[in-house]
Design a protein around this motif. Structure first.
Motif, PDB file in Angstrom:
ATOM      1  N   LEU A  71      33.071  67.586  44.455  1.00 52.34           N
ATOM      2  CA  LEU A  71      34.453  67.314  44.840  1.00 52.34           C
ATOM      3  C   LEU A  71      35.422  68.190  44.063  1.00 52.34           C
ATOM      4  O   LEU A  71      36.320  68.815  44.640  1.00 52.34           O
ATOM      5  N   GLY A  72      35.266  68.253  42.756  1.00 48.31           N
ATOM      6  CA  GLY A  72      36.181  69.042  41.938  1.00 48.31           C
ATOM      7  C   GLY A  72      36.039  70.531  42.175  1.00 48.31           C
ATOM      8  O   GLY A  72      37.045  71.251  42.240  1.00 48.31           O
ATOM      9  N   CYS A  73      34.803  71.013  42.322  1.00 53.09           N
ATOM     10  CA  CYS A  73      34.565  72.448  42.475  1.00 53.09           C
ATOM     11  C   CYS A  73      35.065  72.953  43.833  1.00 53.09           C
ATOM     12  O   CYS A  73      35.678  74.018  43.908  1.00 53.09           O
ATOM     13  N   VAL A  74      34.835  72.204  44.887  1.00 52.44           N
ATOM     14  CA  VAL A  74      35.222  72.651  46.231  1.00 52.44           C
ATOM     15  C   VAL A  74      36.724  72.536  46.449  1.00 52.44           C
ATOM     16  O   VAL A  74      37.367  73.457  46.955  1.00 52.44           O
ATOM     17  N   THR A  75      37.312  71.420  46.078  1.00 51.40           N
ATOM     18  CA  THR A  75      38.722  71.173  46.383  1.00 51.40           C
ATOM     19  C   THR A  75      39.674  71.675  45.313  1.00 51.40           C
ATOM     20  O   THR A  75      40.858  71.877  45.591  1.00 51.40           O
ATOM     21  N   GLY A  76      39.191  71.843  44.076  1.00 52.46           N
ATOM     22  CA  GLY A  76      40.086  72.224  42.988  1.00 52.46           C
ATOM     23  C   GLY A  76      40.937  71.080  42.497  1.00 52.46           C
ATOM     24  O   GLY A  76      41.882  71.283  41.729  1.00 52.46           O
ATOM     25  N   VAL A  77      40.634  69.858  42.925  1.00 49.76           N
ATOM     26  CA  VAL A  77      41.395  68.663  42.557  1.00 49.76           C
ATOM     27  C   VAL A  77      40.419  67.599  42.080  1.00 49.76           C
ATOM     28  O   VAL A  77      39.362  67.388  42.701  1.00 49.76           O
ATOM     29  N   ASP A  78      40.751  66.921  40.985  1.00 47.64           N
ATOM     30  CA  ASP A  78      39.842  65.910  40.441  1.00 47.64           C
ATOM     31  C   ASP A  78      39.938  64.607  41.223  1.00 47.64           C
ATOM     32  O   ASP A  78      40.831  64.416  42.055  1.00 47.64           O
ATOM     33  N   LEU A  79      39.035  63.690  40.953  1.00 47.71           N
ATOM     34  CA  LEU A  79      38.933  62.436  41.697  1.00 47.71           C
ATOM     35  C   LEU A  79      40.193  61.592  41.576  1.00 47.71           C
ATOM     36  O   LEU A  79      40.688  61.053  42.581  1.00 47.71           O
ATOM     37  N   ALA A  80      40.742  61.459  40.374  1.00 45.37           N
ATOM     38  CA  ALA A  80      41.933  60.633  40.183  1.00 45.37           C
ATOM     39  C   ALA A  80      43.125  61.192  40.961  1.00 45.37           C
ATOM     40  O   ALA A  80      43.885  60.436  41.584  1.00 45.37           O
ATOM     41  N   SER A  81      43.298  62.501  40.950  1.00 41.48           N
ATOM     42  CA  SER A  81      44.403  63.114  41.696  1.00 41.48           C
ATOM     43  C   SER A  81      44.217  62.951  43.193  1.00 41.48           C
ATOM     44  O   SER A  81      45.187  62.747  43.938  1.00 41.48           O
ATOM     45  N   HIS A  82      42.982  63.037  43.676  1.00 45.19           N
ATOM     46  CA  HIS A  82      42.712  62.806  45.095  1.00 45.19           C
ATOM     47  C   HIS A  82      43.122  61.394  45.504  1.00 45.19           C
ATOM     48  O   HIS A  82      43.681  61.190  46.594  1.00 45.19           O
ATOM     49  N   THR A 355      37.706  59.115  25.530  1.00 44.14           N
ATOM     50  CA  THR A 355      39.140  59.321  25.335  1.00 44.14           C
ATOM     51  C   THR A 355      39.664  60.486  26.174  1.00 44.14           C
ATOM     52  O   THR A 355      40.782  60.438  26.681  1.00 44.14           O
ATOM     53  N   VAL A 356      38.857  61.525  26.341  1.00 44.08           N
ATOM     54  CA  VAL A 356      39.264  62.641  27.202  1.00 44.08           C
ATOM     55  C   VAL A 356      39.301  62.191  28.661  1.00 44.08           C
ATOM     56  O   VAL A 356      40.187  62.580  29.427  1.00 44.08           O
ATOM     57  N   ALA A 357      38.342  61.357  29.072  1.00 47.89           N
ATOM     58  CA  ALA A 357      38.340  60.830  30.435  1.00 47.89           C
ATOM     59  C   ALA A 357      39.578  59.981  30.693  1.00 47.89           C
ATOM     60  O   ALA A 357      40.130  59.994  31.806  1.00 47.89           O
ATOM     61  N   GLY A 358      40.031  59.244  29.685  1.00 50.05           N
ATOM     62  CA  GLY A 358      41.258  58.470  29.833  1.00 50.05           C
ATOM     63  C   GLY A 358      42.454  59.354  30.130  1.00 50.05           C
ATOM     64  O   GLY A 358      43.344  58.988  30.909  1.00 50.05           O
ATOM     65  N   GLN A 359      42.483  60.517  29.528  1.00 51.74           N
ATOM     66  CA  GLN A 359      43.554  61.470  29.806  1.00 51.74           C
ATOM     67  C   GLN A 359      43.502  61.929  31.267  1.00 51.74           C
ATOM     68  O   GLN A 359      44.539  62.021  31.943  1.00 51.74           O
ATOM     69  N   ALA A 360      42.304  62.223  31.778  1.00 47.63           N
ATOM     70  CA  ALA A 360      42.155  62.656  33.172  1.00 47.63           C
ATOM     71  C   ALA A 360      42.608  61.569  34.138  1.00 47.63           C
ATOM     72  O   ALA A 360      43.245  61.857  35.165  1.00 47.63           O
ATOM     73  N   VAL A 361      42.306  60.307  33.828  1.00 46.79           N
ATOM     74  CA  VAL A 361      42.678  59.188  34.698  1.00 46.79           C
ATOM     75  C   VAL A 361      44.192  59.022  34.755  1.00 46.79           C
ATOM     76  O   VAL A 361      44.785  58.897  35.836  1.00 46.79           O
ATOM     77  N   SER A 362      44.856  59.012  33.603  1.00 42.21           N
ATOM     78  CA  SER A 362      46.301  58.795  33.588  1.00 42.21           C
ATOM     79  C   SER A 362      47.045  59.951  34.244  1.00 42.21           C
ATOM     80  O   SER A 362      48.011  59.736  34.992  1.00 42.21           O
ATOM     81  N   GLU A 363      46.618  61.177  33.997  1.00 43.85           N
ATOM     82  CA  GLU A 363      47.292  62.320  34.602  1.00 43.85           C
ATOM     83  C   GLU A 363      47.103  62.336  36.114  1.00 43.85           C
ATOM     84  O   GLU A 363      48.026  62.625  36.863  1.00 43.85           O
ATOM     85  N   GLY A 364      45.896  62.024  36.571  1.00 44.43           N
ATOM     86  CA  GLY A 364      45.630  62.073  37.997  1.00 44.43           C
ATOM     87  C   GLY A 364      46.322  60.980  38.780  1.00 44.43           C
ATOM     88  O   GLY A 364      46.944  61.242  39.816  1.00 44.43           O
ATOM     89  N   PHE A 365      46.258  59.756  38.314  1.00 43.97           N
ATOM     90  CA  PHE A 365      46.829  58.633  39.050  1.00 43.97           C
ATOM     91  C   PHE A 365      48.355  58.602  38.960  1.00 43.97           C
ATOM     92  O   PHE A 365      49.027  58.278  39.940  1.00 43.97           O
ATOM     93  N   LEU A 366      48.915  58.897  37.806  1.00 46.88           N
ATOM     94  CA  LEU A 366      50.359  58.755  37.590  1.00 46.88           C
ATOM     95  C   LEU A 366      51.123  60.051  37.816  1.00 46.88           C
ATOM     96  O   LEU A 366      52.353  60.028  37.838  1.00 46.88           O
ATOM     97  N   ASN A 367      50.412  61.173  37.941  1.00 47.45           N
ATOM     98  CA  ASN A 367      51.064  62.468  38.127  1.00 47.45           C
ATOM     99  C   ASN A 367      51.989  62.810  36.961  1.00 47.45           C
ATOM    100  O   ASN A 367      53.008  63.475  37.126  1.00 47.45           O
ATOM    101  N   ILE A 368      51.641  62.316  35.788  1.00 45.41           N
ATOM    102  CA  ILE A 368      52.428  62.563  34.577  1.00 45.41           C
ATOM    103  C   ILE A 368      51.486  63.104  33.512  1.00 45.41           C
ATOM    104  O   ILE A 368      50.430  62.538  33.267  1.00 45.41           O
TER     105      ILE A 368
END
Length: 475
Positions: A71-82, A355-368
């Motif tokens: 998903l990330g490699c093909v679309t260039g977007v991570d799961l949370a952002s999708h 802790t790094v995964a937590g950063q990916a989740v907050s950035e993707g879902f909240l767009n912040i």
């Protein structure tokens, strides 16, 4: 033949130099202290018989982690952002699907970090008996400060120092476990027979423990992190890194500790180029599969084999403290020390990933985009409160209960995270990329893969229902 051998050696060299790292980073989640607790319980209660469940859980983890990477490699977007792109535009889906899914995902991050925190604290208490359990919790709580020296692993280029440190910790865990197993009297014919499926799991409560192995192995946060890391350009990363280096980088990082900024929202039509995908996709899949099968599955198997060899199969299950005492008595004090060191390395490496995964989740879902420092401190503080409270009020027995509870939470959360992953990777519009001829190349799941994903998802849901009903009947 010589050309083929030369081509193969060149490909392997490029893979080792450029593409290794993501698989090991993701594999860490699959042998965290939560896995240690469940595997020890399975081995001490049922001997080698549940090894095939460890293997099955590892194969399921490979399936989901490869899907996350694709998903990330093909679309260039991570799961949370999708998830945000799909659910944010309509108020109904935003408030009834997106925000509840974000809350569930954050709960998984905190539960994961709680397990890593507790595992590291237990390891410190085993290595230094004078420490109380709450001392260990406080000491290991501040390992998040070490992460700040690694830069930001989630930006557009990989941080190789971060990946090398994680790889060193993973290899150290494997070496420690191999040394311990070499000193233990393992009946290897029975151990290998344990990988053969049998009806034994339906007897004597083994099904409940099998569900625990499945829930502790497949970790939701690793799917978010794997999809985010798969978007990075690993081929041209080194040259970009050199261009971006600045002498005042440390000063800028300190100034931006509490900075918050909005991210340009990704579009559903966003996708990487076909050349990027061809350079990264299959190397990444090979890295993930190799790392999970050769490290995560092997380490989990060794933990269960160790418990089976030193603890006769009885109704009593061994905790981390019990396992340490048994190894010290049945094998040697040095082997027990190696066990504690391996547990500490496992907890620390898993903690860095959570802790790094937590950063990916907050950035993707909240767009912040929060400062990595601030985000990781939030994750650690949220897990520190329950751990420290239980450690002070109850002690070791409470820590064991809290460790098991964190794995139950992760098992319940998993189907909610897996469903959008399977849906996105099965959608042709999401997983299609334009080629040079004006057409498109489809990377979505095939019909057999879709059916397999649906079957695995239903298996996880059924397992969760079983666990919840079982817990309800016993309380």
């Amino acid at each position: 033949m010589a050309i083929t051998v030369k081509s193969l050696s060149t490909t392997l060299w490029i893979h080792a130099k450029k593409h290794t790292g993501v698989g090991l980073v993701c594999a860490v989640a699959y042998f965290d202290p939560g896995n240690w607790g469940v595997d020890l319980q399975a081995g001490s209660s049922y001997g080698y018989r549940l090894l095939f469940v460890v293997l099955l859980a590892g194969l399921i983890a490979v399936f989901f982690q490869v899907s996350s990477h694709r998903l990330g490699c093909v679309t260039g977007v991570d799961l949370a952002s999708h998830c945000r792109v799909l659910l944010y535009p309509r108020p109904l889906t935003r408030y009834f699907l997106l925000y509840p899914l974000y809350t569930i995902s954050e709960t998984a991050i905190v539960a994961t970090d709680l397990a890593e925190l507790l595992g590291s604290a237990i390891a410190l208490c085993l290595l230094f008996p004078a420490l109380e359990i709450w001392h260990g919790v406080l000491i290991t709580a501040f390992d998040v400060l070490l992460i700040l020296a690694f830069g930001d692993p989630l930006r557009g280029r990989p941080v190789r120092v971060f990946e090398v440190i994680i790889a060193a910790l993973v290899i150290a865990v494997l070496i420690c476990m191999c040394i311990i197993i070499a000193r233990v009297n393992v009946h290897w014919p029975d151990a290998f027979l344990g990988y053969v499926p049998s009806k034994y799991i339906f007897k004597n409560g083994a099904l409940y423990t099998s569900v625990g192995i499945l829930g502790a192995t497949v970790m939701p946060h690793s799917l978010f992190l794997g999809s985010a890391l798969a978007t990075q350009d690993r081929v041209t990363a080194q040259s970009v890194e050199k261009e971006e280096e600045k002498p005042d980088m440390l000063r800028q990082r300190i100034r931006s500790v509490f900075r918050m900024s909005h991210i340009s929202p990704p579009q559903t039509s966003t996708s990487n180029s076909l050349s990027f995908i061809r350079l990264h996709l299959y190397h990444g899949i090979a890295d993930v599969v190799f790392s999970l099968l050769c490290f995560a599955v092997v380490i989990n198997s060794l933990i269960l084999i160790l418990a089976s060899a030193i603890h006769p199969a009885t109704a009593h299950s061994a905790s981390l403290f019990d396992a340490y005492d048994l190894i010290r008595t049945a094998v040697s004090p040095s082997a027990a020390t190696l066990f504690a060191v391996a547990l500490l390395f496992s907890g620390q490496s898993s903690s860095l990933i959570a802790t790094v995964a937590g950063q990916a989740v907050s950035e993707g879902f909240l767009n912040i985009r929060l400062s990595p420092v601030f985000r990781r401190l939030i994750t650690r503080l949220l897990s520190l409160v329950p751990a420290l409270t239980v450690a002070i009020a109850i002690g070791r027995s409470g820590i064991d209960t809290l460790l098991v509870a964190s794995q139950v939470v992760l098992s319940i959360v998993l189907p909610f995270i897996v469903f959008p992953l399977l849906w996105l990777t099965s959608h042709k519009r999401v997983m299609s990329v334009e080629n040079d001829n004006g057409g498109s190349v489809n990377f979505s799941n095939s019909i057999p893969t879709i059916l397999l994903g649906a079957a695995v998802w239903l298996l996880i849901v059924t397992a969760n229902v079983y666990v919840l009903v079982n817990l309800g009947m016993t309380t």
